[in-house]
Design an enzyme around this catalytic site. Sequence first.
Site, mmCIF file in Angstrom:
data_model
loop_
_atom_site.group_PDB
_atom_site.id
_atom_site.type_symbol
_atom_site.label_atom_id
_atom_site.label_comp_id
_atom_site.label_asym_id
_atom_site.label_seq_id
_atom_site.Cartn_x
_atom_site.Cartn_y
_atom_site.Cartn_z
ATOM 1 N N VAL A 129 24.659 -46.987 -21.508
ATOM 2 C CA VAL A 129 24.156 -45.579 -22.443
ATOM 3 C C VAL A 129 25.506 -45.041 -22.352
ATOM 4 O O VAL A 129 26.136 -44.865 -22.094
ATOM 5 C CB VAL A 129 23.316 -44.703 -21.722
ATOM 6 C CG1 VAL A 129 23.043 -43.198 -22.670
ATOM 7 C CG2 VAL A 129 21.953 -45.395 -21.451
ATOM 8 N N VAL A 151 27.807 -46.185 -18.392
ATOM 9 C CA VAL A 151 28.072 -45.351 -19.559
ATOM 10 C C VAL A 151 28.926 -45.756 -20.535
ATOM 11 O O VAL A 151 29.814 -45.981 -19.775
ATOM 12 C CB VAL A 151 28.028 -44.336 -19.022
ATOM 13 C CG1 VAL A 151 27.352 -43.003 -18.852
ATOM 14 C CG2 VAL A 151 29.177 -43.234 -17.954
ATOM 15 N N LYS A 152 29.800 -45.627 -21.677
ATOM 16 C CA LYS A 152 30.248 -45.921 -22.703
ATOM 17 C C LYS A 152 30.319 -44.264 -23.299
ATOM 18 O O LYS A 152 29.994 -43.869 -23.799
ATOM 19 C CB LYS A 152 29.841 -46.565 -23.559
ATOM 20 C CG LYS A 152 30.555 -46.886 -24.712
ATOM 21 C CD LYS A 152 30.230 -47.496 -25.543
ATOM 22 C CE LYS A 152 30.563 -47.622 -27.218
ATOM 23 N NZ LYS A 152 30.267 -49.064 -28.534
ATOM 24 N N VAL A 153 31.774 -43.624 -23.038
ATOM 25 C CA VAL A 153 31.770 -42.357 -23.382
ATOM 26 C C VAL A 153 33.737 -42.648 -23.993
ATOM 27 O O VAL A 153 34.331 -43.220 -23.799
ATOM 28 C CB VAL A 153 32.009 -41.924 -21.841
ATOM 29 C CG1 VAL A 153 30.954 -41.123 -21.698
ATOM 30 C CG2 VAL A 153 33.509 -41.753 -21.243
#
Length: 268
Positions: free
Chosen positions: A138, A174-176
């Site tokens: 996400v 997660v991609k942040v």
Amino acid sequence: MKRRMHNIFKEDGKALIVAMDHGTGAPVLPDLKEPGEVIRQCVAGGADGFLVTPGMAMKFKKEIKNTAMFLRSDGGSNTLTTKGAPFRKSVSVEQAIRLGADAMLCMDFPGGEDEIDTAESVAKLVEGGIEWNMPICVEPLPRGFEFDKYDDLRTPENITMVARMAVERGADMVKVPYTGDKESFRELVESCYVPVLMLGGDARDDVSTFLQDIKDGLDVGAAGVIVGRNIYKSESPEEMTRALARLIHENVEVEEAMKELSYLWTKS
């Protein structure tokens, strides 16, 4: 699930994923006029996997080879839209399995106009991931891409909060964005109990600063990167991929990684 995660993250627990999914909503020409050639160069440079669209997954299996494949699962908004179009789930987990995906990725926009739509997409994708043992990544962004309309909420505290929200909603990773300094990014990584992958963002002219941000994030626990424009817009996608691979998997310093970028030092 474990087999797919092992194909994404190497023995050191890290991954270099090249993002090539921008064409679902934004102009990508001429940089991605020949996606197969870009993929070929990135594989030669040491890419561990690719974030692609369904079209790329169908057409470039030979070029992707046995590297990991993330499949973009949502879409809607694009540069031609005048009234705005919500990001919604558009690819099923079953489709992703048929295409040979190792993971799926979707957006999440807490606080944004698309908040309900993206939250529902995350929930549906996580449900399918549990059923079919598909890892879900996400990408949560405070208020999404609405910073041209409202106050920019992408503070370190808010990025950390929405990252944790995505984890609580069932994200396997997660991609942040990088939060701007090592201590705040360390807090983000330690607040998430799943792998944290750094996004590359807009193409940057200052290559040294870009690589230093990546290095700083890795130093405090990032599990790797998902980088697109800073690779495929560079003068040599192969060399930029190799430089990032050395940062990620060999833990070299930025100065050493930049030795891979011959197109820079031949100009000096």
